[in-house]
Every structure is written in structure tokens, then in C-alpha cells.
Design a protein around this motif. Structure first.
Motif, PDB file in Angstrom:
ATOM      1  N   ALA A  19      26.355 -14.132   7.095  1.00  0.00           N
ATOM      2  CA  ALA A  19      25.236 -13.631   6.543  1.00  0.00           C
ATOM      3  C   ALA A  19      24.263 -14.593   6.329  1.00  0.00           C
ATOM      4  O   ALA A  19      22.862 -14.340   6.548  1.00  0.00           O
ATOM      5  CB  ALA A  19      25.635 -12.744   5.192  1.00  0.00           C
ATOM      6  N   ARG A  20      24.513 -15.684   5.688  1.00  0.00           N
ATOM      7  CA  ARG A  20      23.347 -16.851   5.543  1.00  0.00           C
ATOM      8  C   ARG A  20      22.827 -17.316   7.187  1.00  0.00           C
ATOM      9  O   ARG A  20      21.772 -17.415   7.159  1.00  0.00           O
ATOM     10  CB  ARG A  20      24.196 -18.084   4.972  1.00  0.00           C
ATOM     11  N   LEU A  21      23.562 -17.003   8.036  1.00  0.00           N
ATOM     12  CA  LEU A  21      23.107 -17.571   9.318  1.00  0.00           C
ATOM     13  C   LEU A  21      22.227 -16.258   9.855  1.00  0.00           C
ATOM     14  O   LEU A  21      21.288 -16.448  10.655  1.00  0.00           O
ATOM     15  CB  LEU A  21      24.127 -17.769  10.418  1.00  0.00           C
ATOM     16  N   PHE A  22      22.559 -14.913   9.736  1.00  0.00           N
ATOM     17  CA  PHE A  22      21.582 -13.863   9.948  1.00  0.00           C
ATOM     18  C   PHE A  22      20.370 -14.152   9.175  1.00  0.00           C
ATOM     19  O   PHE A  22      19.308 -13.947   9.891  1.00  0.00           O
ATOM     20  CB  PHE A  22      22.517 -12.638   9.485  1.00  0.00           C
ATOM     21  N   GLY A  26      16.773 -14.368  10.937  1.00  0.00           N
ATOM     22  CA  GLY A  26      15.587 -13.468  10.816  1.00  0.00           C
ATOM     23  C   GLY A  26      14.241 -13.954  10.476  1.00  0.00           C
ATOM     24  O   GLY A  26      13.228 -13.396  10.622  1.00  0.00           O
ATOM     25  N   GLU A  27      14.290 -15.372  10.060  1.00  0.00           N
ATOM     26  CA  GLU A  27      12.799 -15.958   9.706  1.00  0.00           C
ATOM     27  C   GLU A  27      12.301 -15.177   8.708  1.00  0.00           C
ATOM     28  O   GLU A  27      11.006 -15.233   8.893  1.00  0.00           O
ATOM     29  CB  GLU A  27      12.268 -16.507  10.989  1.00  0.00           C
ATOM     30  N   GLY A  28      12.693 -14.660   7.633  1.00  0.00           N
ATOM     31  CA  GLY A  28      11.901 -13.842   6.717  1.00  0.00           C
ATOM     32  C   GLY A  28      12.319 -12.381   6.805  1.00  0.00           C
ATOM     33  O   GLY A  28      11.753 -11.585   5.917  1.00  0.00           O
ATOM     34  N   LEU A  29      12.643 -11.755   7.961  1.00  0.00           N
ATOM     35  CA  LEU A  29      12.881 -10.396   8.213  1.00  0.00           C
ATOM     36  C   LEU A  29      13.723  -9.876   7.102  1.00  0.00           C
ATOM     37  O   LEU A  29      13.353  -8.740   6.447  1.00  0.00           O
ATOM     38  CB  LEU A  29      13.306 -10.230   9.387  1.00  0.00           C
ATOM     39  N   TYR A  30      14.992 -10.357   6.962  1.00  0.00           N
ATOM     40  CA  TYR A  30      15.826  -9.627   5.805  1.00  0.00           C
ATOM     41  C   TYR A  30      15.373  -9.834   4.361  1.00  0.00           C
ATOM     42  O   TYR A  30      15.441  -8.699   3.692  1.00  0.00           O
ATOM     43  CB  TYR A  30      17.168 -10.404   6.103  1.00  0.00           C
ATOM     44  N   GLU A  31      14.645 -10.692   4.034  1.00  0.00           N
ATOM     45  CA  GLU A  31      13.999 -10.991   2.916  1.00  0.00           C
ATOM     46  C   GLU A  31      12.981  -9.877   2.468  1.00  0.00           C
ATOM     47  O   GLU A  31      12.762  -9.120   1.710  1.00  0.00           O
ATOM     48  CB  GLU A  31      13.358 -12.303   2.561  1.00  0.00           C
ATOM     49  N   PHE A  32      12.322  -9.637   3.561  1.00  0.00           N
ATOM     50  CA  PHE A  32      11.229  -8.504   3.729  1.00  0.00           C
ATOM     51  C   PHE A  32      11.787  -7.319   3.645  1.00  0.00           C
ATOM     52  O   PHE A  32      11.328  -6.508   2.659  1.00  0.00           O
ATOM     53  CB  PHE A  32      10.347  -8.765   5.098  1.00  0.00           C
ATOM     54  N   LEU A  33      12.658  -6.930   4.387  1.00  0.00           N
ATOM     55  CA  LEU A  33      13.640  -5.631   4.175  1.00  0.00           C
ATOM     56  C   LEU A  33      14.160  -5.563   2.968  1.00  0.00           C
ATOM     57  O   LEU A  33      14.240  -4.184   2.420  1.00  0.00           O
ATOM     58  CB  LEU A  33      14.528  -5.437   5.440  1.00  0.00           C
ATOM     59  N   ALA A 118      22.193 -17.823  15.378  1.00  0.00           N
ATOM     60  CA  ALA A 118      21.692 -19.111  14.366  1.00  0.00           C
ATOM     61  C   ALA A 118      22.803 -20.328  14.476  1.00  0.00           C
ATOM     62  O   ALA A 118      23.846 -19.725  14.848  1.00  0.00           O
ATOM     63  CB  ALA A 118      21.302 -18.587  13.090  1.00  0.00           C
ATOM     64  N   VAL A 119      22.072 -21.473  14.277  1.00  0.00           N
ATOM     65  CA  VAL A 119      22.952 -22.394  14.335  1.00  0.00           C
ATOM     66  C   VAL A 119      22.572 -23.085  13.095  1.00  0.00           C
ATOM     67  O   VAL A 119      21.604 -23.359  12.738  1.00  0.00           O
ATOM     68  CB  VAL A 119      22.856 -23.522  15.297  1.00  0.00           C
TER      69      VAL A 119
END
Length: 194
Positions: A19-22, A26-33, A118-119
């Protein structure tokens, strides 16, 4: 001393790391959603529940992880692109999903989608991304898919270069309308034959 990095199928217990790597991918996508939907719960925690449940395209069974000394240092999530329609967005406010509608519609029909990769920042440059892309290509072959696709923010030049090294080419792009809640706007659709 060189650390040994292995790639394996994800396990349910890997959900918090995945989840942290997701969220990183997302570079802000998940925070936005997801931001602010559940009080006192961060986006990665919400994603962790979805990954742990295992019954959606972003569940742990659709992930592979790169591991170094029992620590997850990278992940890739890949599945047939048609499975995007299984993602339930009912609890997300309409203004957020409507804003991202062009992103959700940008697809390579019939392909295997590398949905997220993500890495860990501390492990970049060690070839983990290459291993994970190779793993995703293997997943596509096992699914009988003839093409693999992915979306990448146009600002992620490092990832774009990696995908180009694997023969991915830009096949489409969209630019999202401006919102102060999402820094990246232009998304590239890249694809390649297996």
C-alpha cells in the motif's frame, strides 16, 4: 556486500508495504481520491485494506514484490485491463471521480495493465524496477495476453526511460484539468507487444 533481491508472489501480510508503494507510485493520486474520506486514516491505510482484502484488481494476489532480507523494497501490480471495471468508486465523492474520468478511460483494450509499480527510494538504481517490469511481462504471458500497457505521469522521466528500454511506446495521452489537490496532470499511455 551485495544484497540479494528476490521477486516473489505477494502475500496478504505484505499489504501495508504494498500500500505504501502504491501511494508512492500514484504521486498524489491516492491522496486526491481518498484523502479525508475516513477521519484519522491516511490514504495508504485505506489502500492497505483494499490490498489485504485480495478480491479486487489491486489485491495482493495481483501483486509481485521485490524483497531484500525479508523487507519489501518494490512491488508491481498487474492484471487484465478489463478488470479496472471491477474497482468500486462508490464511496469516493463524484467531484473526485469525475475529475479523473479521462484517466480511467485511457486504456489499451485487451492488454495486461501494469497498474502500479514502485521501488523504495533507498533502493533505486539497484535494478529492482527492471526485475519488476520483467515479472509483469511474465504475468502477461501467463495470462495469454499479447500486449502490456501502463500509464505514467509525464513528469516521471526515470520510469518513462525504464519503460522505453523495455520497448514500450507512447500510444495515447491525456491532460487532466488543473486542481491544486493533484500536482501531476499529464498522463501517458504506453504499450508494447509481448
Amino acid at each position: 556486500m551485495n544484497e540479494v533481491i528476490t521477486v516473489r508472489d505477494a502475500a496478504e501480510s505484505d499489504a501495508p508495504s504494498i500500500a505504501r508503494l502504491f501511494v508512492q507510485a500514484g504521486e498524489g493520486l491516492y491522496e486526491f481520491l481518498l484523502g479525508g474520506l475516513i477521519p484519522d486514516m491516511e490514504a495508504w491505510q485505506m489502500v492497505s485494506h483494499l490490498v489485504e482484502a485480495g478480491d479486487s484488481p489491486i489485491g495482493w494476489p495481483e501483486c509481485r514484490v521485490a524483497v531484500m532480507e525479508d523487507t519489501v523494497v518494490g512491488m508491481v501490480n498487474a492484471f487484465p485491463v478489463e478488470r479496472l471495471d471491477e474497482l468500486s468508486l462508490d464511496l469516493i465523492p463524484a467531484d473526485r471521480t469525475n475529475h479523473l474520468a479521462p484517466l480511467f478511460a485511457l486504456r489499451d483494450t485487451g492488454s495486461m495493465l501494469i497498474n502500479a509499480m514502485a521501488v523504495s527510494p533507498t533502493q533505486r538504481g539497484a535494478g529492482i524496477g527492471r526485475k519488476l517490469v520483467g515479472e509483469a511481462l511474465g504475468m502477461a504471458g501467463a495470462e495469454g495476453r499479447k500486449r502490456v500497457s501502463l500509464q505514467v505521469w509525464s513528469t516521471n522521466s526515470r520510469a518513462i526511460a525504464l519503460y522505453e528500454d523495455f520497448g514500450f511506446q507512447v500510444t495515447g495521452e491525456i491532460t487532466l484539468p488543473f486542481t491544486p489537490r493533484l500536482s501531476a496532470r499529464r498522463t501517458l499511455l504506453m504499450a508494447r507487444e509481448i
